[in-house]
Design a protein around this motif. Structure first.
Motif: not given
Lengths: 115, 112
Positions: A1-6, A16-24, A94-97, A106-111
């Motif tokens: 099946g299709a694969v989504v990574s995070q 107070g800091t910023s955090v970026k999460i990527e979904c591919r 995240c998830s993608a269609t 769905f991606g595996p998630g980010t804690r």
């Protein structure tokens, strides 16, 4: 099946800091990507929907200035949690269609833990 | 928006068949029914999807009666590794916003 990574799979940051999460999407082009948040022992809550090249659509109650979403290409979407606070600590998924397909991948998630 | 109702939790023993029923009384004509499985600290995984009657794949079967107001996910001969939360979603192809309202799901515990 299709694969989504995070990336990252888990992140700890100071308040107070910023955090970026990527979904591919690794092996397909995702016309639409979704971002969810899940607190412990609770269900997934949809935060926003993003289509490549356009602004994200946020669900009611989700602050768009705090949770910045960018869907710059058909394989990448990013979620930036700006000025994170401890109450933002959660599991972000995240998830993608691929256009016209009802199934979400769905991606595996980010804690995220904000100290 | 088609709301779904599922049992909060279920227990079963290894080797048994498990049936989880989801109620969706106001399902729309264009809506499909999709089931997902989620393990702790992982993203959900697609199990099966259907519109009416019966759908079967290598891991599960989905039974949908003629009125489509409910659906039943059937897991044959469960094992310990099937312990997870199972979500039922109802939505149509053309309105993504309605597709992805996750209910509380059913927490299945498989005992040895």
């Amino acid at each position: 099946g299709a694969v989504v990574s995070q990336h990252p799979s888990r992140v700890i940051c100071k308040s107070g800091t910023s955090v970026k999460i990527e979904c591919r999407s690794l092996d397909f082009q995702a016309t639409t990507m979704f971002w969810y948040r899940q607190f412990p022992k609770q269900s997934l809550m949809l935060m926003a929907t993003s289509n490549e090249g356009s602004k994200a659509t946020y669900e009611q109650g989700v602050e768009k200035d705090k949770f910045l979403i960018n869907h710059a290409s058909l394989t990448l979407s990013t979620l930036t949690v700006t000025s994170a606070h401890p109450e933002d600590s959660s599991f972000y998924i995240c998830s993608a269609t691929a256009g016209g397909v009802l199934e979400q991948f769905f991606g595996p998630g980010t804690r995220l833990t904000v100290l | 928006l088609a709301k779904t109702t599922q049992p909060i939790s279920m227990d079963s023993y290894e080797g048994q068949e498990v049936n989880i029923t989801c109620s969706h009384n106001n399902i729309a004509t264009n809506d499909y029914i999709t089931w997902y499985q989620q393990f702790p600290s992982q993203g959900p995984r697609f199990i099966i999807q259907g519109y009416k009657t019966k759908v079967t794949n290598e891991v599960a079967s989905l039974f949908i009666p003629a009125d489509r107001k409910s659906s039943t996910l059937s897991l044959p001969r469960v094992s310990l590794s099937d312990t997870a939360v199972y979500y039922c979603l109802v939505g149509d192809r053309d309105n993504y916003g309605q597709n992805f309202v996750f209910g509380p799901g059913t927490r299945l515990s498989v005992l040895p």
